[in-house]
Design a protein around this motif. Sequence first.
Motif, PDB file in Angstrom:
ATOM      1  N   LEU A  71     -10.558   5.901  -9.727  1.00  0.00           N
ATOM      2  CA  LEU A  71     -10.893   4.819  -8.804  1.00  0.00           C
ATOM      3  C   LEU A  71     -11.530   5.397  -7.541  1.00  0.00           C
ATOM      4  CD1 LEU A  71      -7.534   2.842  -9.054  1.00  0.00           C
ATOM      5  CD2 LEU A  71      -9.693   2.234 -10.148  1.00  0.00           C
ATOM      6  N   THR A  72     -12.546   4.747  -7.047  1.00  0.00           N
ATOM      7  CA  THR A  72     -13.167   5.159  -5.791  1.00  0.00           C
ATOM      8  C   THR A  72     -12.345   4.629  -4.620  1.00  0.00           C
ATOM      9  OG1 THR A  72     -14.554   3.184  -5.623  1.00  0.00           O
ATOM     10  CG2 THR A  72     -15.436   5.050  -6.891  1.00  0.00           C
ATOM     11  N   ASP A  73     -12.606   5.150  -3.430  1.00  0.00           N
ATOM     12  CA  ASP A  73     -11.918   4.660  -2.240  1.00  0.00           C
ATOM     13  C   ASP A  73     -12.158   3.167  -2.043  1.00  0.00           C
ATOM     14  OD1 ASP A  73     -10.837   7.119  -1.624  1.00  0.00           O
ATOM     15  OD2 ASP A  73     -12.428   7.673  -0.224  1.00  0.00           O
ATOM     16  N   LYS A  74     -13.371   2.729  -2.308  1.00  0.00           N
ATOM     17  CA  LYS A  74     -13.708   1.317  -2.151  1.00  0.00           C
ATOM     18  C   LYS A  74     -12.920   0.457  -3.140  1.00  0.00           C
ATOM     19  CE  LYS A  74     -17.634  -1.900  -1.994  1.00  0.00           C
ATOM     20  NZ  LYS A  74     -19.117  -2.026  -2.122  1.00  0.00           N
ATOM     21  N   GLN A  75     -12.789   0.927  -4.386  1.00  0.00           N
ATOM     22  CA  GLN A  75     -12.023   0.182  -5.383  1.00  0.00           C
ATOM     23  C   GLN A  75     -10.549   0.121  -5.002  1.00  0.00           C
ATOM     24  OE1 GLN A  75     -13.341   2.576  -8.765  1.00  0.00           O
ATOM     25  NE2 GLN A  75     -14.241   0.744  -9.698  1.00  0.00           N
ATOM     26  N   ILE A  76     -10.011   1.235  -4.520  1.00  0.00           N
ATOM     27  CA  ILE A  76      -8.609   1.258  -4.115  1.00  0.00           C
ATOM     28  C   ILE A  76      -8.360   0.257  -3.000  1.00  0.00           C
ATOM     29  CG2 ILE A  76      -6.833   2.656  -2.986  1.00  0.00           C
ATOM     30  CD1 ILE A  76      -7.853   5.053  -4.562  1.00  0.00           C
ATOM     31  N   ASP A  77      -9.223   0.252  -2.003  1.00  0.00           N
ATOM     32  CA  ASP A  77      -9.076  -0.704  -0.900  1.00  0.00           C
ATOM     33  C   ASP A  77      -9.098  -2.140  -1.417  1.00  0.00           C
ATOM     34  OD1 ASP A  77      -8.872   1.269   1.013  1.00  0.00           O
ATOM     35  OD2 ASP A  77     -11.016   1.274   1.467  1.00  0.00           O
ATOM     36  N   GLN A  78      -9.972  -2.391  -2.392  1.00  0.00           N
ATOM     37  CA  GLN A  78     -10.089  -3.743  -2.951  1.00  0.00           C
ATOM     38  C   GLN A  78      -8.825  -4.134  -3.703  1.00  0.00           C
ATOM     39  OE1 GLN A  78     -13.264  -4.227  -5.783  1.00  0.00           O
ATOM     40  NE2 GLN A  78     -13.298  -6.453  -5.578  1.00  0.00           N
ATOM     41  N   TYR A  79      -8.273  -3.213  -4.491  1.00  0.00           N
ATOM     42  CA  TYR A  79      -7.055  -3.517  -5.251  1.00  0.00           C
ATOM     43  C   TYR A  79      -5.862  -3.734  -4.331  1.00  0.00           C
ATOM     44  CZ  TYR A  79      -9.448  -2.233  -9.584  1.00  0.00           C
ATOM     45  OH  TYR A  79     -10.311  -2.178 -10.646  1.00  0.00           O
ATOM     46  N   VAL A  80      -5.773  -2.930  -3.277  1.00  0.00           N
ATOM     47  CA  VAL A  80      -4.674  -3.093  -2.319  1.00  0.00           C
ATOM     48  C   VAL A  80      -4.752  -4.474  -1.670  1.00  0.00           C
ATOM     49  CG1 VAL A  80      -3.737  -2.299  -0.112  1.00  0.00           C
ATOM     50  CG2 VAL A  80      -4.405  -0.639  -1.861  1.00  0.00           C
ATOM     51  N   LYS A  81      -5.953  -4.902  -1.359  1.00  0.00           N
ATOM     52  CA  LYS A  81      -6.154  -6.175  -0.667  1.00  0.00           C
ATOM     53  C   LYS A  81      -5.977  -7.372  -1.588  1.00  0.00           C
ATOM     54  CE  LYS A  81      -9.621  -8.702   2.059  1.00  0.00           C
ATOM     55  NZ  LYS A  81     -10.989  -8.649   2.640  1.00  0.00           N
ATOM     56  N   MET A  82      -6.464  -7.263  -2.829  1.00  0.00           N
ATOM     57  CA  MET A  82      -6.485  -8.429  -3.719  1.00  0.00           C
ATOM     58  C   MET A  82      -5.310  -8.480  -4.681  1.00  0.00           C
ATOM     59  SD  MET A  82     -10.557  -8.590  -4.675  1.00  0.00           S
ATOM     60  CE  MET A  82     -10.292 -10.062  -5.670  1.00  0.00           C
ATOM     61  N   PHE A  83      -4.833  -7.296  -5.115  1.00  0.00           N
ATOM     62  CA  PHE A  83      -3.837  -7.249  -6.182  1.00  0.00           C
ATOM     63  C   PHE A  83      -2.406  -7.201  -5.665  1.00  0.00           C
ATOM     64  CE2 PHE A  83      -1.397  -4.505  -9.214  1.00  0.00           C
ATOM     65  CZ  PHE A  83      -1.315  -5.423 -10.247  1.00  0.00           C
ATOM     66  N   LEU A  84      -2.144  -6.326  -4.717  1.00  0.00           N
ATOM     67  CA  LEU A  84      -0.764  -6.119  -4.280  1.00  0.00           C
ATOM     68  C   LEU A  84      -0.117  -7.319  -3.595  1.00  0.00           C
ATOM     69  CD1 LEU A  84      -0.723  -2.387  -3.111  1.00  0.00           C
ATOM     70  CD2 LEU A  84      -0.015  -3.374  -5.295  1.00  0.00           C
ATOM     71  N   PRO A  85      -0.877  -8.168  -2.865  1.00  0.00           N
ATOM     72  CA  PRO A  85      -0.222  -9.334  -2.257  1.00  0.00           C
ATOM     73  C   PRO A  85       0.422 -10.275  -3.266  1.00  0.00           C
ATOM     74  CG  PRO A  85      -2.313  -8.932  -1.179  1.00  0.00           C
ATOM     75  CD  PRO A  85      -2.275  -8.024  -2.376  1.00  0.00           C
ATOM     76  N   ALA A  86      -0.040 -10.246  -4.511  1.00  0.00           N
ATOM     77  CA  ALA A  86       0.504 -11.142  -5.528  1.00  0.00           C
ATOM     78  C   ALA A  86       1.661 -10.525  -6.303  1.00  0.00           C
ATOM     79  CB  ALA A  86      -0.608 -11.549  -6.503  1.00  0.00           C
ATOM     80  N   VAL A  87       1.972  -9.265  -6.015  1.00  0.00           N
ATOM     81  CA  VAL A  87       2.986  -8.547  -6.783  1.00  0.00           C
ATOM     82  C   VAL A  87       4.381  -8.834  -6.246  1.00  0.00           C
ATOM     83  CG1 VAL A  87       3.887  -6.225  -7.282  1.00  0.00           C
ATOM     84  CG2 VAL A  87       1.447  -6.700  -7.531  1.00  0.00           C
ATOM     85  N   ASN A  88       5.341  -8.986  -7.157  1.00  0.00           N
ATOM     86  CA  ASN A  88       6.752  -9.074  -6.790  1.00  0.00           C
ATOM     87  C   ASN A  88       7.288  -7.644  -6.713  1.00  0.00           C
ATOM     88  OD1 ASN A  88       9.544  -9.297  -6.706  1.00  0.00           O
ATOM     89  ND2 ASN A  88       9.610 -11.096  -8.020  1.00  0.00           N
ATOM     90  N   PHE A  89       7.612  -7.174  -5.510  1.00  0.00           N
ATOM     91  CA  PHE A  89       7.976  -5.770  -5.337  1.00  0.00           C
ATOM     92  C   PHE A  89       9.339  -5.420  -5.921  1.00  0.00           C
ATOM     93  CE2 PHE A  89       4.555  -6.047  -2.192  1.00  0.00           C
ATOM     94  CZ  PHE A  89       3.851  -4.892  -2.520  1.00  0.00           C
ATOM     95  N   ASP A  90      10.087  -6.401  -6.386  1.00  0.00           N
ATOM     96  CA  ASP A  90      11.299  -6.085  -7.143  1.00  0.00           C
ATOM     97  C   ASP A  90      10.947  -5.296  -8.400  1.00  0.00           C
ATOM     98  OD1 ASP A  90      13.069  -7.230  -5.429  1.00  0.00           O
ATOM     99  OD2 ASP A  90      13.326  -9.088  -6.566  1.00  0.00           O
ATOM    100  N   PHE A  91       9.750  -5.526  -8.925  1.00  0.00           N
ATOM    101  CA  PHE A  91       9.339  -4.902 -10.173  1.00  0.00           C
ATOM    102  C   PHE A  91       8.352  -3.755  -9.955  1.00  0.00           C
ATOM    103  CE2 PHE A  91       9.946  -9.549 -11.355  1.00  0.00           C
ATOM    104  CZ  PHE A  91      11.290  -9.368 -11.658  1.00  0.00           C
ATOM    105  N   VAL A  92       8.328  -3.255  -8.723  1.00  0.00           N
ATOM    106  CA  VAL A  92       7.535  -2.073  -8.388  1.00  0.00           C
ATOM    107  C   VAL A  92       8.502  -0.993  -7.913  1.00  0.00           C
ATOM    108  CG1 VAL A  92       5.776  -1.095  -6.864  1.00  0.00           C
ATOM    109  CG2 VAL A  92       5.502  -3.424  -7.761  1.00  0.00           C
ATOM    110  N   THR A  93       8.403   0.193  -8.499  1.00  0.00           N
ATOM    111  CA  THR A  93       9.322   1.271  -8.149  1.00  0.00           C
ATOM    112  C   THR A  93       8.543   2.529  -7.786  1.00  0.00           C
ATOM    113  OG1 THR A  93      11.074   0.434  -9.589  1.00  0.00           O
ATOM    114  CG2 THR A  93      11.180   2.754  -9.005  1.00  0.00           C
ATOM    115  N   VAL A  94       8.983   3.168  -6.725  1.00  0.00           N
ATOM    116  CA  VAL A  94       8.379   4.421  -6.285  1.00  0.00           C
ATOM    117  C   VAL A  94       9.467   5.496  -6.284  1.00  0.00           C
ATOM    118  CG1 VAL A  94       7.362   5.626  -4.316  1.00  0.00           C
ATOM    119  CG2 VAL A  94       6.602   3.315  -4.889  1.00  0.00           C
TER     120      VAL A  94
END
Length: 216
Positions: A71-94
């Motif tokens: 992924l390019t920096d531009k693509q990453i920025d786009q995914y962070v902006k468009m994709f992550l707001p819709a994610v339920n962070f209960d199902f995201v683990t780091v």
Amino acid sequence: GWEKDNDYVEYFRPMPDAVPEKYTKLASMIEQRYNLRVKKLNRKDVDNGYGRRLFEIINETYVDLYGFVSLTDKQIDQYVKMFLPAVNFDFVTVVVDANKDDKIVGIAITIPSLSKALQKCRRGRLFPFGWWHLLRAIKFGKTEGVDLLLIGVLPEYRSKGANALIFVDLIPRYIKAGFKWGESQVEMENNTGVQGQWSAVEHINHKRRRCFRKTL
């Protein structure tokens, strides 16, 4: 003149009644031995840089996979902006390494399955009511399954069992949410390391995709 170049497989995994003992024992051991731990994210974390780091980890862990393009920096920025707001962070683990200032060493981004919700959207349209079916699935888990979208562990931590921490954190959340099954994303058929990490739970190879090549 076409011949097989590579196969991708996907697995259907019925949800276990509890976390397999193999995972709980391994997770406890690596927490003590390597000082790895689970970190749950929130919206503030994403805005403070963790969002970008999730996709940077994907680049680092998937780089050697057949057909993967970083992924390019531009693509990453786009995914962070468009994709992550819709994610339920209960199902995201780091998973972080406490010995290295909580360096991120593994991530799992999973979401409730959207298959049924999309089927209810008339001709795939979000309006006037399609958005409601998607919202119920994404935010409220009103679906029977979970899609294991992106799971990655840095190469130097794979042999340490960091993935066990991911499973020990997520499986109880899946059970509590009422999910009956999980489905993996595409995996190379010869990626025995990824497939082996699921050995403690029932898994069924129910899909196969093939790439062909032809010498010109």
